[in-house]
Motif scaffolding. Structure first.
Motif, PDB file in Angstrom:
ATOM      1  N   GLY A  40      38.414 -93.327 -50.452  1.00 20.73           N
ATOM      2  CA  GLY A  40      38.617 -94.612 -51.102  1.00 20.73           C
ATOM      3  C   GLY A  40      40.010 -94.897 -51.611  1.00 20.73           C
ATOM      4  N   ASP A  97      41.581 -97.495 -54.841  1.00 22.81           N
ATOM      5  CA  ASP A  97      41.492 -98.514 -55.882  1.00 22.81           C
ATOM      6  C   ASP A  97      42.643 -99.479 -55.658  1.00 22.81           C
ATOM      7  N   THR A 138      36.318 -97.029 -48.399  1.00 22.38           N
ATOM      8  CA  THR A 138      35.768 -97.448 -49.687  1.00 22.38           C
ATOM      9  C   THR A 138      36.850 -98.118 -50.524  1.00 22.38           C
ATOM     10  N   ARG A 175      37.668 -99.522 -54.424  1.00 21.44           N
ATOM     11  CA  ARG A 175      37.284 -99.512 -55.837  1.00 21.44           C
ATOM     12  C   ARG A 175      38.035-100.637 -56.546  1.00 21.44           C
ATOM     13  N   MET A 207      33.007-100.025 -54.791  1.00 20.94           N
ATOM     14  CA  MET A 207      32.766 -99.447 -56.114  1.00 20.94           C
ATOM     15  C   MET A 207      33.357-100.394 -57.150  1.00 20.94           C
ATOM     16  N   ASP A 242      34.373-100.889 -61.173  1.00 18.26           N
ATOM     17  CA  ASP A 242      34.748-100.090 -62.340  1.00 18.26           C
ATOM     18  C   ASP A 242      34.848-101.002 -63.563  1.00 18.26           C
ATOM     19  N   GLN A 292      30.716 -98.076 -62.029  1.00 19.71           N
ATOM     20  CA  GLN A 292      31.148 -97.251 -63.162  1.00 19.71           C
ATOM     21  C   GLN A 292      30.880 -97.978 -64.460  1.00 19.71           C
ATOM     22  N   VAL A 326      36.925 -90.021 -58.586  1.00 19.70           N
ATOM     23  CA  VAL A 326      37.086 -91.466 -58.470  1.00 19.70           C
ATOM     24  C   VAL A 326      38.523 -91.930 -58.712  1.00 19.70           C
ATOM     25  N   VAL A 372      38.778 -90.966 -54.249  1.00 18.38           N
ATOM     26  CA  VAL A 372      39.377 -92.300 -54.300  1.00 18.38           C
ATOM     27  C   VAL A 372      40.811 -92.203 -54.835  1.00 18.38           C
ATOM     28  N   TRP A 376      44.017 -93.786 -56.538  1.00 21.64           N
ATOM     29  CA  TRP A 376      44.212 -94.916 -57.451  1.00 21.64           C
ATOM     30  C   TRP A 376      45.510 -95.658 -57.116  1.00 21.64           C
TER      31      TRP A 376
END
Length: 351
Positions: free
Chosen positions: A43, A45, A80, A82, A118, A120, A173, A283, A318, A320
């Motif tokens: 993933g 973000d 994925t 996020r 996902m 958050d 999350q 994550v 994931v 970031w």
């Protein structure tokens, strides 16, 4: 004679139907394709992406062709996305946006590209992390009972908007990096009973939208087993409802090379999965964008550590804000080059 012909026709029709049935029964059963049960989540973000585009930032592939950032990530193995969501954010380029509407728009865009989603929830108007868990301004004077309703309603409202837009997140999350709790001071982990009630309101709102969504509880310092045992023992003792233990892993912030802590991360992942019978996930992860080889090797090692968790309980990794190039974001742990192209460090997700 007419009756005999009718009977003969009826018998002939039955013979044809029986023949067809016999032929059909000899055919193999049709194959029904279903999604891979244990597809590993790789993933990114990308909460900054919509603002980067709004300010005119352009993304390029290795051949100098301009491309959609999400496509560039997908081409490097990312499956994925996020997305953080804030309650009433400002319009600040870096520390604002991520509203419900912006989150839905980006989620739809990623979903339409075949990406898993996902969400958050920070339960704040801007960044929430171990150093700050500020209430949204609109909730600042609310009682604890009102805060529980706020958490439920906000969570439900965002997820309902996503569902209406055709997107059901795979993971949600409840809180972001919350070893100290959230919605301070009411939800501080020093009063874990109240924190548990807030977390459970988020869980209940999520499951009311779709019971198959997996709820993540997320804290930082993924290599610190003592911290995780303390927090999740307290969560268990206070009846917190969740499905996945999420962790951050940033060797950069603890002034350590990943090789000194990667074994601790893997041991903690395995311990969390067995001790609490939960699935686990990194994550958030990131490395210094100037140290491409080191970041690549770190990502390979983290992915391996998560995959080494027994019984397929290691769900994914994931990165970031990999696209948050330094000149735009000021963020050191991105994975992008100054020429608008992805860092080779992201190739770790291809394997």
């Amino acid at each position: 004679m007419k009756k005999t012909l009718i009977n003969f026709s009826f018998i002939f029709l039955l013979l044809i139907l029986n023949s067809c049935s016999a032929q059909d029964s000899s055919k193999p059963e049709p194959i029904i394709l279903t999604p891979t049960e244990n597809l590993f989540a790789k993933g990114a973000d990308v909460g900054w992406l919509s603002q980067m585009e709004a300010t005119g930032y352009k993304f390029y592939d290795a051949d100098d062709s301009q491309k959609d950032c999400l496509q560039l990530l997908k081409d490097r193995g990312i499956n994925t996305i996020r997305l953080r969501v804030w309650v009433n954010p400002s319009n600040d380029k870096v520390s604002g946006h991520c509203s419900k509407e912006e989150t839905v728009d980006m989620a739809v865009r990623a979903h339409n590209m075949g990406m898993r989603i996902m969400i958050d929830f920070h339960y704040s108007d801007s960044w929430a992390d171990p150093g700050k868990q500020n209430k949204p301004a609109a909730w600042a004077s609310h009682s604890f009972e009102e805060l529980k309703t706020d958490v439920y309603n906000h969570t439900y409202d965002v997820l309902r908007a996503l569902k209406t837009a055709g997107v059901t997140p795979e993971w949600v999350q409840i809180g972001n990096e919350i070893p100290g709790g959230m919605l301070w001071p009411d939800g501080s982990s020093s009063n874990f009973g109240q924190l548990a009630q807030l977390l459970n309101k988020g869980y209940e709102a999520t499951k009311a939208i779709n019971s198959s969504i997996k709820v993540i509880v997320h804290i930082d310092r993924g290599n610190d087993n003592a911290l995780f045992r303390w927090f999740f023992d307290a969560a268990k003792n206070n009846g917190v409802k969740y499905d996945v233990i999420g962790m951050s892993y940033y060797p950069y912030w603890i002034k350590s090379d990943y090789t000194a802590t990667i074994a601790d991360l893997e041991n903690n992942l395995k311990d969390m999965a067995s001790r609490y019978n939960k699935e686990v996930m990194v994550v958030e992860v990131g490395g210094d964008y100037t140290l491409v080889d080191n970041t690549y090797n770190m990502l390979v090692a983290v992915i391996k550590a998560v995959k080494n968790v027994p019984n397929n309980k290691g769900l994914g990794v994931v990165y970031w804000e990999p696209e948050g190039e330094k000149s735009w974001s000021g963020y050191q742990l991105n994975a992008w080059q100054s020429n608008g192209k992805p860092s080779l460090a992201l190739d770790a997700f291809k394997n």
